[in-house]
Design a protein around this motif. Structure first.
Motif, PDB file in Angstrom:
ATOM      1  N   THR A 146      -3.270  10.495   6.829  1.00  0.00           N
ATOM      2  CA  THR A 146      -3.816  11.526   6.132  1.00  0.00           C
ATOM      3  C   THR A 146      -4.035  11.076   4.547  1.00  0.00           C
ATOM      4  N   ARG A 147      -3.033  10.619   3.994  1.00  0.00           N
ATOM      5  CA  ARG A 147      -3.246  10.290   2.482  1.00  0.00           C
ATOM      6  C   ARG A 147      -4.468   9.151   2.476  1.00  0.00           C
ATOM      7  N   LEU A 148      -4.432   8.077   3.675  1.00  0.00           N
ATOM      8  CA  LEU A 148      -5.466   7.231   3.416  1.00  0.00           C
ATOM      9  C   LEU A 148      -6.513   7.453   3.735  1.00  0.00           C
ATOM     10  N   ARG A 149      -6.829   8.693   4.383  1.00  0.00           N
ATOM     11  CA  ARG A 149      -8.024   9.085   4.771  1.00  0.00           C
ATOM     12  C   ARG A 149      -8.734   9.824   3.586  1.00  0.00           C
ATOM     13  N   ALA A 154     -13.162   9.147  -0.682  1.00  0.00           N
ATOM     14  CA  ALA A 154     -13.682   9.107  -1.997  1.00  0.00           C
ATOM     15  C   ALA A 154     -14.783   7.490  -2.160  1.00  0.00           C
ATOM     16  N   TYR A 155     -14.605   6.656  -1.248  1.00  0.00           N
ATOM     17  CA  TYR A 155     -15.452   5.618  -1.493  1.00  0.00           C
ATOM     18  C   TYR A 155     -16.218   5.286  -0.370  1.00  0.00           C
ATOM     19  N   ARG A 156     -16.036   5.876   0.691  1.00  0.00           N
ATOM     20  CA  ARG A 156     -16.783   5.624   1.804  1.00  0.00           C
ATOM     21  C   ARG A 156     -18.395   5.494   1.741  1.00  0.00           C
ATOM     22  N   ALA A 157     -18.904   6.351   0.990  1.00  0.00           N
ATOM     23  CA  ALA A 157     -20.445   6.237   0.590  1.00  0.00           C
ATOM     24  C   ALA A 157     -20.783   5.074   0.047  1.00  0.00           C
ATOM     25  N   ARG A 253       4.848   0.144  16.077  1.00  0.00           N
ATOM     26  CA  ARG A 253       4.907   0.612  14.740  1.00  0.00           C
ATOM     27  C   ARG A 253       4.605  -0.092  13.767  1.00  0.00           C
ATOM     28  N   MET A 254       4.989  -1.337  13.706  1.00  0.00           N
ATOM     29  CA  MET A 254       4.841  -2.242  12.607  1.00  0.00           C
ATOM     30  C   MET A 254       3.229  -2.457  12.550  1.00  0.00           C
ATOM     31  N   ARG A 255       2.769  -2.783  13.638  1.00  0.00           N
ATOM     32  CA  ARG A 255       1.287  -3.044  13.658  1.00  0.00           C
ATOM     33  C   ARG A 255       0.623  -1.849  13.121  1.00  0.00           C
ATOM     34  N   ILE A 256       0.924  -0.541  13.380  1.00  0.00           N
ATOM     35  CA  ILE A 256       0.371   0.532  12.971  1.00  0.00           C
ATOM     36  C   ILE A 256       0.197   0.727  11.361  1.00  0.00           C
ATOM     37  N   ARG A 257       1.508   0.548  11.041  1.00  0.00           N
ATOM     38  CA  ARG A 257       1.762   0.840   9.780  1.00  0.00           C
ATOM     39  C   ARG A 257       1.251  -0.511   8.749  1.00  0.00           C
ATOM     40  N   MET A 258       1.297  -1.418   9.543  1.00  0.00           N
ATOM     41  CA  MET A 258       0.562  -2.619   8.783  1.00  0.00           C
ATOM     42  C   MET A 258      -0.861  -2.547   8.512  1.00  0.00           C
ATOM     43  N   ALA A 259      -1.536  -1.792   9.585  1.00  0.00           N
ATOM     44  CA  ALA A 259      -3.080  -1.745   9.577  1.00  0.00           C
ATOM     45  C   ALA A 259      -3.451  -0.853   8.438  1.00  0.00           C
ATOM     46  N   LEU A 260      -2.645   0.385   8.570  1.00  0.00           N
ATOM     47  CA  LEU A 260      -2.874   1.295   7.288  1.00  0.00           C
ATOM     48  C   LEU A 260      -2.431   0.883   5.986  1.00  0.00           C
ATOM     49  N   HIS A 261      -1.592   0.099   5.914  1.00  0.00           N
ATOM     50  CA  HIS A 261      -1.146  -0.619   4.665  1.00  0.00           C
ATOM     51  C   HIS A 261      -2.515  -1.583   4.242  1.00  0.00           C
ATOM     52  N   CYS A 262      -2.880  -2.227   5.041  1.00  0.00           N
ATOM     53  CA  CYS A 262      -3.772  -3.348   4.634  1.00  0.00           C
ATOM     54  C   CYS A 262      -5.094  -2.726   4.106  1.00  0.00           C
TER      55      CYS A 262
END
Length: 304
Positions: A146-149, A154-157, A253-262
Motif C-alpha cells: 500500500t505504501r509503495l502504491r 505520484a510518478y506514474r504519469a 516471502r523473501m521474493r515478494i518483499r525483495m520485489a517491493l523493495h527494488c
C-alpha cells in the motif's frame, strides 16, 4: 540504487544552527563543517574540531541509533537534541570504514548474519519501535504494498512507457502477498544494502542509516541481503546463523518483499533530497524485473 540529484544549497539549510548546537553540546572550540563525500536523503554533515571528526544527521530517528549503539552495532552516539524548527539532531563519532564488497559479504558471512540476528531480536531495539497493527506477515506485506502504491502513483504519469508493466507486477504481488501465512515481526532495518554497512580497519562491522527501521517481516531484510550479495549455495548457511528456516514459504516471502523493495528504492523518499529522473527510471528497473521473474541477481556475485 535511488535516482537522485543533490541541491547543495538546500543541504546546507541548517548549517549555522548545527554549528551552534555542536559548540553548545559537544565542544566550544572552533568547528569545520562540510557535506559528506557521498550520501542522500536527510541533511547530513561531517564536522571536525580539536582533531576529532563527527557525523551529524538531521531528521534522524534518534532512538533507533541510541538502541543500536548500546549494542555496538552502529557508531557511538555523542549528542542528540533539537533545532528551533523542531528538526532532530544526531551526532555520532565518525568511523572510518568501507562499504563491503561482494567478497566481503562472503568473507564476513557469519559476522554479518550475527549482526542481523542481534538487530532483529534485541529487546533494546524492539522497545523503541512503533507497535505494528498486526504480527502477521501477510498484513506487513500488504502494508508495504500500500505504501509503495502511494509512492508510485505520484510518478506514474512521468513514465508511461513502463507504467502498465509496473501496475501488472504490483497486482500480481498483491495476490502473492495475500497468500502469505505465519507471523513474527522483528526489528527490521528495511534498507540493508551494502551502502548501509561499514567495515572498519580492525574488522568491526556496523549498520548505519536507520531511518527506515520498523517492526516487519524478517524476509524483508533477508531477501535484500541474500538476493543481492549471496549466491543460492550460501543462503542456507546464512539463514541458519541468522536464525531462519530455509524453506519454500520463507523463500517466497523473501521474493515478494525483495520485489517491493527494488521498486521502492527507485522512488524518492518523503522529506528528503531525493529527486526523480524519469528518463533514467526504466533502465533502473533491471533488479525489479529480475525478482518479479524469479531470477537471480543479473550482476552475479563477484566483485566487478
Amino acid at each position: 540504487m535511488r535516482l537522485t540529484k543533490i541541491n547543495v544549497v538546500d543541504r546546507y539549510q541548517h548549517r549555522r544552527e548545527v554549528l551552534a548546537f555542536l559548540q553548545k553540546h559537544v565542544s566550544p572550540g572552533r568547528w569545520q563543517i562540510a557535506l559528506p563525500a557521498a550520501g542522500r536523503g536527510h541533511e547530513t554533515y561531517l564536522a571536525q574540531s580539536g582533531g576529532e571528526t563527527y557525523f551529524v544527521k538531521l531528521g534522524a530517528r534518534v532512538a533507533n541509533y541510541e538502541a543500536l549503539a548500546s549494542l555496538n552495532l552502529t557508531p557511538e552516539v555523542v549528542a542528540t537534541g533539537w533545532l528551533e524548527d523542531g528538526a532532530s539532531v544526531l551526532v555520532q563519532a565518525y568511523v572510518a570504514g568501507r562499504n563491503p564488497s561482494w567478497q566481503d559479504f562472503r568473507r564476513y558471512q557469519e559476522h554479518i548474519a550475527l549482526v542481523v540476528h542481534k538487530t532483529h531480536h534485541s529487546p533494546a531495539i524492539l522497545r523503541v519501535l512503533a507497535a505494528a497493527p498486526s504480527p502477521d506477515y501477510k498484513d506487513a506485506g500488504m502494508a508495504a504494498l500500500t505504501r509503495l502504491r502511494h509512492k508510485w502513483e505520484a510518478y506514474r504519469a512521468q513514465v508511461t512507457a513502463v507504467a502498465d508493466f509496473i501496475d501488472a507486477a504490483l497486482a500480481q504481488l498483491q495476490q502473492d502477498a495475500q497468500a502469505m501465512t505465519g507471523s513474527g515481526l522483528v526489528a527490521s532495518h528495511n534498507d540493508i544494502c551494502n551502502a548501509n554497512w561499514l567495515i572498519t580497519s580492525d574488522e568491526k562491522i556496523f549498520l548505519v542509516d536507520l531511518e527506515a527501521m520498523s517492526l516487519d517481516d524478517p524476509a524483508h531484510d533477508m531477501g535484500s541481503l541474500l538476493w543481492w550479495y549471496y549466491p543460492p549455495a550460501l543462503r542456507p548457511s546464512f539463514l541458519a546463523i541468522a536464525g531462519y528456516a530455509c524453506d519454500d514459504l520463507f523463500k517466497e516471502r523473501m521474493r515478494i518483499r525483495m520485489a517491493l523493495h527494488c521498486l521502492d528504492i527507485l522512488l524518492p523518499r518523503a522529506h528528503s533530497f531525493d529527486t526523480f529522473d524519469a528518463r533514467a527510471f526504466p533502465d533502473w528497473l533491471t533488479d525489479f524485473r529480475a525478482v518479479i521473474a524469479g531470477q537471480e541477481n543479473p550482476r552475479g556475485y563477484d566483485d566487478k
